[in-house]
Enzyme design. Sequence first.
Site, PDB file in Angstrom:
ATOM      1  N   ARG A 107       0.846  -1.187   0.000  1.00  8.25           N
ATOM      2  CA  ARG A 107       0.000   0.000   0.000  1.00  8.25           C
ATOM      3  C   ARG A 107       0.886   1.244   0.000  1.00  8.25           C
ATOM      4  NH1 ARG A 107      -5.161   1.795  -1.020  1.00  8.25           N
ATOM      5  NH2 ARG A 107      -6.149   2.835   0.729  1.00  8.25           N
ATOM      6  N   THR A 382      -9.531   0.979  -8.864  1.00 10.99           N
ATOM      7  CA  THR A 382      -8.757  -0.155  -8.435  1.00 10.99           C
ATOM      8  C   THR A 382      -8.935  -1.261  -9.464  1.00 10.99           C
ATOM      9  OG1 THR A 382      -9.244   0.586  -6.217  1.00 10.99           O
ATOM     10  CG2 THR A 382      -8.642  -1.726  -6.428  1.00 10.99           C
ATOM     11  N   THR A 400      -4.265  -0.414  -6.986  1.00  6.48           N
ATOM     12  CA  THR A 400      -5.043   0.810  -7.206  1.00  6.48           C
ATOM     13  C   THR A 400      -4.186   2.057  -7.309  1.00  6.48           C
ATOM     14  OG1 THR A 400      -6.940   2.054  -6.349  1.00  6.48           O
ATOM     15  CG2 THR A 400      -5.339   1.304  -4.732  1.00  6.48           C
ATOM     16  N   SER A 453      -7.669   0.842   3.574  1.00  8.49           N
ATOM     17  CA  SER A 453      -8.157   0.395   2.262  1.00  8.49           C
ATOM     18  C   SER A 453      -9.329  -0.547   2.419  1.00  8.49           C
ATOM     19  CB  SER A 453      -7.024  -0.323   1.538  1.00  8.49           C
ATOM     20  OG  SER A 453      -7.492  -0.894   0.328  1.00  8.49           O
ATOM     21  N   GLY A 474     -13.659  -1.127  -6.670  1.00 11.18           N
ATOM     22  CA  GLY A 474     -14.970  -0.579  -6.350  1.00 11.18           C
ATOM     23  C   GLY A 474     -15.039   0.183  -5.047  1.00 11.18           C
ATOM     24  N   GLY A 475     -13.903   0.660  -4.536  1.00 11.94           N
ATOM     25  CA  GLY A 475     -13.928   1.467  -3.307  1.00 11.94           C
ATOM     26  C   GLY A 475     -14.628   0.704  -2.204  1.00 11.94           C
TER      27      GLY A 475
HETATM   28  N1  GLY Z   1      -8.554   3.255  -2.936  1.00 11.29           N
HETATM   29  C1  GLY Z   1      -9.612   2.354  -2.594  1.00 11.29           C
HETATM   30  C2  GLY Z   1      -9.215   1.425  -1.489  1.00 11.29           C
HETATM   31  O1  GLY Z   1      -8.037   1.161  -1.280  1.00 11.29           O
HETATM   32  O2  GLY Z   1     -10.073   1.000  -0.766  1.00 11.29           O
END
Ligand code: GLY
Length: 574
Positions: A107, A382, A400, A453, A474-475
């Site tokens: 990340r 993502t 993402t 995330s 999809g967030g």
């Molecule tokens: N950027 C979306 C996530 O990592 O949840």
Amino acid sequence: MLRWRCALNNCKQIRIFALLLLVISSQWTFAASPEAKYSRDGMVTSRSELASKAGIEILKSGGNAIDAAVATGFALAVTYPSAGNIGGGGFAVIRLADGNVVTLDHREKAPASAHKDMYLDAEGNVIKGESRNTHKAAGVPGSVDGLLTMLEKYGSKSRKEVMAPAIRLAKKGFVLNRDLTRQFNNVAQRMTAYPGSMETFTNKGEKYQIGDIFVQKHLGKTLETISRRGRDGFYAGPVADLIVAEMKRGNGEITHKDLQDYQSVWRAPVKGSYRGYDIWGMSAPSSGGALIVQMLNMFEPFDVKAMGWGSSEVIHLMLEGERRAYADRAEHLGDPDFYEVPMAMLTSKDYAKMRFSDFEKEKASDSNAIGAGSWPAESPQTTHFSVADGDGNLVSLTTTINSSYGNKIVVQGAGFLLNNEMDDFSLKENTRNQFDLIGRSANAIAPGKRMLSSMSPTIVTKDGKPVLVTGSPGGSTIITTVLQVVMNVIDHEMNISDAVSLPRFHHQWLPDRVFYDEYGISPDTKKALEVMGHKDLKVVPWGRGIGDANSILVKDGEISGIHDPRNEGGAVGL
Ligand code: GLY
């Protein structure tokens, strides 16, 4: 169509027989979902068929699933720039042929100069757009370190071999399809301030046309530098210089030291069990693994199969679980290197039982009355790809740059987009991010911290054997998408095509509303849910529906793969 020759007097019987035959056979041969791909030796499924083919090229040459995943990851940076990336970050859940499961957190991290109030004005209000559409929105990218770390530890091929397809696709180019052409022409309108972006996503200032050859010479050079020098080809040297120069052009925060300091982290997987299956997910700073295990624990005591897929009874049950789990996300989840995440509590069956004890079979609860749970007083654009080889190695990797095309800024001269992942932090207590998710101190900004995330790369095994590799973009809807694929396979015993293709729904505690795929909830089911008290049920207002779950199922030695039919993509078997 069938043409029957028949004598006048027996024509009717033959037609009735033919009709019967058609009705019976349609039950077995015509499903609504597209046909999966099948193989016994290996499979890659991703948002880009070219990237899946890159992975397959490596499997064909004798590489394992980890080699193929790394090849697919770098190829997605070329063939699916809106989310496939080297300017972003991700998470990988890897099941090795010997049965061990490991997870890699790559990340993005907040730069060293970041601070809690960096996106607030003098009155303490969030400055609109600052955490999404500026140089300052970028976290320190983790993808390159992540992919190379995976390769070094568990791959069998050289960096040069696995990066060759991506470099070829960038330098020689590929034919633009309708999907990418439309994306580029739309997004270019929002990139006019950034020369590097306009150079990449327009054809010398003109709109791209379907069928044009898309060549990315700067990106090709960047990838060659990484291939030659390894992580120093990105985090030091000329590419790092270009990133820092881009930062200086737009008051961005990332420095040479931030780049040099970046390191991905091997973390213990989140492990849960559901009806005799083992569920392997990503731990914090992803909220995905914890929430999926928590919700499966809540649902295990219920006979979900008997309730029936798509029934108001099962949708109600799942919405109520989602409501409670997302409330816990806001309170309890953040970067474990900075905040003590109560992972054991969140994933325990006892906690789920207690947390779901106020579930009412026929009544929706009110999100405003549902706080985060805790133990009794005594005591988060993502893309996802899945890879399997014939030896039982599996890779589930979600990656993402946050929004589609990240912060829209291509590093001039280096040819890749930067993320706007800083928006995944809680910018201010209880203020919504782009996915309407709220967060609190657990996810406040701090130097070097990773933003929370929702990415949920997931692997399911049974009796130590591979079953499912799944995940989604999809967030906030990532978690509920993966949950539904897992339950479709385990509870509803679906094949991989149906499990991924059928419509989905989503609730995230706040706002108190239910999104669903078009046609996903019938009018009378909707009515039944409204009678129970569920509010604001509406068809998702964006794109092609909820999630993009490119997934693989392993059953009886057969590997079946599907790219989510909601979008372009490709499942390719070996
Ligand atoms: N950027 C979306 C996530 O990592 O949840």
